[in-house]
Write a protein that holds these residues in place. Structure first.
Motif, short mmCIF file in Angstrom:
data_model
loop_
_atom_site.label_atom_id
_atom_site.label_comp_id
_atom_site.label_asym_id
_atom_site.label_seq_id
_atom_site.Cartn_x
_atom_site.Cartn_y
_atom_site.Cartn_z
N ALA A 9 36.10 49.57 48.07
CA ALA A 9 35.31 48.73 48.98
C ALA A 9 35.36 47.27 48.55
O ALA A 9 35.35 46.37 49.38
CB ALA A 9 33.87 49.23 49.02
N ALA A 10 35.40 47.04 47.25
CA ALA A 10 35.42 45.66 46.75
C ALA A 10 36.52 45.51 45.71
O ALA A 10 36.26 45.46 44.50
CB ALA A 10 34.06 45.30 46.16
N PRO A 11 37.78 45.47 46.15
CA PRO A 11 38.87 45.39 45.18
C PRO A 11 38.92 44.02 44.52
O PRO A 11 38.40 43.05 45.08
CB PRO A 11 40.12 45.60 46.05
CG PRO A 11 39.72 45.20 47.42
CD PRO A 11 38.25 45.47 47.54
N PRO A 12 39.50 43.92 43.31
CA PRO A 12 39.62 42.61 42.68
C PRO A 12 40.47 41.68 43.55
O PRO A 12 41.41 42.15 44.20
CB PRO A 12 40.31 42.92 41.35
CG PRO A 12 40.88 44.28 41.48
CD PRO A 12 40.09 45.00 42.52
N PRO A 13 40.13 40.39 43.63
CA PRO A 13 40.90 39.48 44.49
C PRO A 13 42.33 39.35 43.97
O PRO A 13 42.57 39.42 42.77
CB PRO A 13 40.15 38.15 44.36
CG PRO A 13 39.37 38.25 43.10
CD PRO A 13 39.06 39.70 42.89
N ASP B 28 47.39 46.70 44.18
CA ASP B 28 47.52 47.06 42.76
C ASP B 28 48.98 47.24 42.38
O ASP B 28 49.41 46.89 41.28
CB ASP B 28 46.73 48.34 42.47
CG ASP B 28 45.23 48.13 42.61
OD1 ASP B 28 44.71 47.17 42.00
OD2 ASP B 28 44.58 48.89 43.34
N ALA B 29 49.77 47.79 43.31
CA ALA B 29 51.21 47.92 43.06
C ALA B 29 51.83 46.53 42.88
O ALA B 29 52.67 46.33 42.00
CB ALA B 29 51.88 48.67 44.21
N LEU B 30 51.39 45.57 43.69
CA LEU B 30 51.93 44.22 43.58
C LEU B 30 51.57 43.59 42.24
O LEU B 30 52.36 42.86 41.64
CB LEU B 30 51.41 43.34 44.74
CG LEU B 30 51.89 43.78 46.13
CD1 LEU B 30 51.18 42.98 47.21
CD2 LEU B 30 53.39 43.62 46.25
N ALA C 115 47.39 36.00 32.32
CA ALA C 115 46.39 36.54 33.26
C ALA C 115 47.01 37.68 34.07
O ALA C 115 46.34 38.68 34.37
CB ALA C 115 45.88 35.44 34.17
N LEU C 116 48.31 37.54 34.43
CA LEU C 116 48.97 38.60 35.20
C LEU C 116 49.10 39.87 34.36
O LEU C 116 48.96 40.98 34.87
CB LEU C 116 50.36 38.14 35.67
CG LEU C 116 50.41 36.94 36.62
CD1 LEU C 116 51.84 36.67 37.06
CD2 LEU C 116 49.51 37.15 37.83
N ARG C 117 49.38 39.70 33.06
CA ARG C 117 49.46 40.88 32.17
C ARG C 117 48.10 41.57 32.09
O ARG C 117 48.02 42.80 32.18
CB ARG C 117 49.87 40.46 30.76
CG ARG C 117 51.33 40.11 30.60
CD ARG C 117 51.58 39.60 29.19
NE ARG C 117 51.56 40.65 28.18
CZ ARG C 117 51.42 40.43 26.87
NH1 ARG C 117 51.28 39.21 26.41
NH2 ARG C 117 51.42 41.44 26.02
N ALA C 118 47.05 40.77 31.93
CA ALA C 118 45.72 41.36 31.80
C ALA C 118 45.36 42.13 33.08
O ALA C 118 44.77 43.21 33.02
CB ALA C 118 44.69 40.26 31.52
N ARG C 119 45.75 41.57 34.25
CA ARG C 119 45.46 42.23 35.51
C ARG C 119 46.22 43.57 35.61
O ARG C 119 45.65 44.59 35.99
CB ARG C 119 45.82 41.32 36.67
CG ARG C 119 45.80 41.97 38.04
CD ARG C 119 44.41 42.50 38.42
NE ARG C 119 43.46 41.44 38.61
CZ ARG C 119 43.21 40.84 39.77
NH1 ARG C 119 43.85 41.23 40.84
NH2 ARG C 119 42.33 39.88 39.85
#
Lengths: 470, 219
Positions: free
Chosen positions: B25-29, A253-255, A49-53
């Protein structure tokens, strides 16, 4: 540095295979990187799931690259930094040289940056009279040896500690000759001592960036040694060199990328240091650089983004693909003759520098698919290598013999009766002991026996049993 | 090729400010790493003591020592660690980490003055403004009271950490810090002491930064 002349991949690979010291150093990969990554992925429940994200973050950003780059630039400017846009490698080199000259620099420290290798920055700055010191231990070692990195994460992966000790004795000639350098600890301690002076005296610090954060204008580097971090906090001027695909929307997103980066690269859930820099030192800050520059490089990436191989721009430079590649593990990084090696290099090198200069890199794959399996951002590396193989074929870059063989096969495949006849003949020939060494594939048959066929050809067996053999 | 050319080429390939705005405004959790050895939280959500326990598990994996200390025992803990490491009893203290840590009761430990570019720093005491249990990561930012070089120059570094500042995941810790003080000029994530595996993929601690890292946890 992009190689302009045609690299001699085949010959380099053969020499690498025959180099016992290189082979010993490459033997460390399996117990090191490969095992550690497997353990890191196993330790958590949701690695897939982390890869997909992470992949989704990169895909989204690449879809809106111009928007995010402009947002990033606006933030850097608001914080008092400067942004320089550079189309080509030469532009980036010259821009950085001018910033260094403007800062009155003599000594420059540098964190690890593959983009700087790509543009040949060190040679450019040294030619202009600057003293430049690489501060990552692996980069420092190869700088002493006047070599290029053999791995994008572990640049001195091709060396044993004995050869590092020899290099240190040769270059650190002011130190007592009788000192012991048998242990790795002694080598690390000596490098720490030598580099500490450079950190403290440097006028300019140059780092790369693992990411650029559009929302906050932060640039981000990941290190384990703390070298890139000292490089950006101590000198008066900090220059960040980054390619345009490194931008992500937000710190979150960086995290998401960091979660898969360390695990895939070295098996670490986080590297020891992640340093986020935003603009120059503020008036109230206790330390930090007075000047902050971000040099953004296109370097062929906007063209790559427009091509069918655009997924390559998701790459976060973890090196997992090369660690798991049977070809890289056998020949190391230098044989590839490019800044970028292994499966990612076999795609990115032709993608950025053209297929003409790097025709044979996409061929250097058994298509086993391990690279795509471990890629943290799910880049379909074998598919992209196939894309560049096709491009090489279209441009008639492959050797005549390969084209003739392919043409012969295509001709046979289009005539079923002839194809069946010739496969029957070939099967019969394999039973003749003298023909088990093929004249055109001697280096293959030297180490392997061709298999003895069992029964007739596939078609013959199918016809006999009236069904497909089990 | 200039800014206009590069951005022009990229714009021609697509990109929509409205879609970007919508995602902002609505980023993924956030999606944190779920460790197999983290027990299910007792009451559905993880309590502070469970978060601290998780932080300690991860810290041990990255050679980071965590000491639970009473405020008055901070100085004596530092003195005993320095003694064990056979280092001189002196420490540079960032102003942000000043406090009533029992200095008077530990007279042999000398506090040295802050100065710029202290290449020979033995030990430093700084404050971690937040931490993430997910990876045992300490967050420390730059300010007038906190020199960034204190995180990297000494041989051993001590971080004060208020247990209430330990967040479950990296996003929680990062956002809390940014909301409190804005985007810092420099933000350091620190996860264990400095290390390198550049020589034959063997791990050595203390490459350029501290070879030892101690967290003084104030619960």
């Amino acid at each position: 540095m992009s190689i302009k002349t045609k690299p001699r991949f085949k010959q380099e690979a053969q020499e690498a295979l025959a180099d016992p010291q290189l082979q010993r150093a490459l033997g460390n990969i399996r117990e090191g990187f490969v095992k550690k990554r497997a353990q890191a992925a196993e330790n958590i429940q949701n690695f897939e799931a982390l890869r997909a994200r992470a992949r989704a973050v990169k895909d989204h950003t690449l879809d809106h690259l111009a928007v995010y780059l402009e947002r990033f630039e606006a933030q850097v400017l608001a914080q008092g930094g400067q942004v320089h846009w550079c189309g080509r490698a030469e532009d980036a080199c010259e821009t950085i040289a001018q910033i260094c000259a403007g800062a009155g620099a003599k000594t420059i420290t540098k964190g690890k940056s593959m983009v700087s290798e790509e543009i040949g920055l060190n040679a450019h700055l040294e030619a202009q009279g600057f003293t430049l010191v690489e501060t990552d231990l692996g980069e420092y070692i190869i700088q002493l040896r006047a070599e290029t990195p053999s791995h994008i994460v572990a640049p001195a992966l091709h060396l044993t500690k004995e050869s590092v000790a020899q290099d240190f004795r040769r270059h650190h000639s002011a130190l007592p000759a009788e000192r012991s350098l048998d242990q790795g600890e002694a080598l690390v301690a000596e490098a720490r001592k030598m580099l500490r002076e450079h950190f403290l005296s440097a006028d300019v610090g140059i780092t790369g960036a693992n990411m650029l954060v559009a929302e906050t204008g932060q640039t981000l580097i990941v290190t384990n040694e703390g070298n890139g971090d000292l490089t950006q906090v101590l000198p008066r001027t900090h220059i960040v060199l980054a390619s345009i695909e490194k931008v992500v929307p937000s710190p979150e997103d960086a995290l998401a990328i960091l979660r898969v980066l360390g695990r895939s690269a070295t098996g670490q859930s986080m590297s020891a240091y992640t340093t986020w820099s935003a603009g120059p030192r503020q008036s109230e800050d206790a330390d930090g650089p007075e000047h902050f520059h971000v040099v953004l490089l296109d370097g062929g990436r906007s063209d790559l983004l427009a091509s069918p191989a655009r997924a390559m721009l998701r790459c976060i430079r973890c090196g997992a693909c090369m660690n798991h590649c049977p070809v890289y593990s056998a020949i190391g990084g230098h044989a590839y003759g490019s800044t970028y090696m292994g499966p990612m290099g076999a795609v990115l090198s032709p993608g950025l520098f053209g297929i003409d200069a790097h025709y044979d890199l996409p061929q250097a794959s058994s298509f086993c698919g391990r690279c795509a399996e471990v890629c943290p951002v799910q880049i379909p590396l074998p598919d992209l290598m196939r894309h560049f193989r096709e491009a090489a074929f279209e441009k008639r870059l492959d050797p005549k013999l390969a084209r003739w063989a392919l043409a012969l096969w295509a001709f046979l495949a289009k005539q079923p009766w002839l194809y069946r006849l010739s496969s029957r003949i070939a099967a019969a020939c394999l039973r003749v002991p003298l023909l088990r060494r093929l004249p055109l594939a001697r280096s293959w048959t030297r180490h392997r026996s061709l298999p003895l066929p069992e029964g007739g050809t596939f078609m013959a067996q199918a016809a006999r049993s009236n069904r497909f053999p089990s | 090729m200039s800014r206009a050319t590069i951005l022009g080429k990229l714009r021609a390939l697509g990109g929509d400010p409205a879609l970007v705005e919508a995602r902002c405004a609505a980023p993924p959790p956030p999606l944190a790493a779920q460790w197999r050895d983290d027990p299910e939280p007792a009451g559905g959500t993880r309590s502070l003591s469970e978060t601290i326990a998780s932080f300690r598990r991860r810290a041990a994996e990255v050679q980071m020592e965590v000491h639970s200390v009473a405020p008055k025992a901070v100085a004596s803990t530092i003195a005993s660690v320095l003694q064990t490491l056979n280092l001189p009893a002196e420490i540079a203290v960032a102003q942000a980490a000043e406090g009533d840590w029992g200095w008077e009761e530990t007279p042999l430990l000398t506090r040295i003055k802050e100065g710029r570019r202290q290449g020979n720093l033995t030990a430093s005491l700084v404050r971690a403004e937040a931490a993430a249990a997910e990876t045992a990561t300490l967050l420390a930012s730059s300010s007038a009271l906190a020199p960034t070089q204190y995180h990297f120059l000494p041989q051993v570094s001590f971080f004060l950490l208020d247990a209430r500042e330990i967040y479950a995941d990296l996003e929680g810790a990062t956002r809390a810090l940014i909301e409190r003080r804005g985007v810092p000029r420099s933000l350091n994530f620190i996860t264990g002491p400095s290390r390198t595996s550049d020589i034959e993929q063997t791990l050595f601690l203390g490459a350029h930064g501290p070879g030892a890292l101690h967290v003084l946890l104030l619960e």
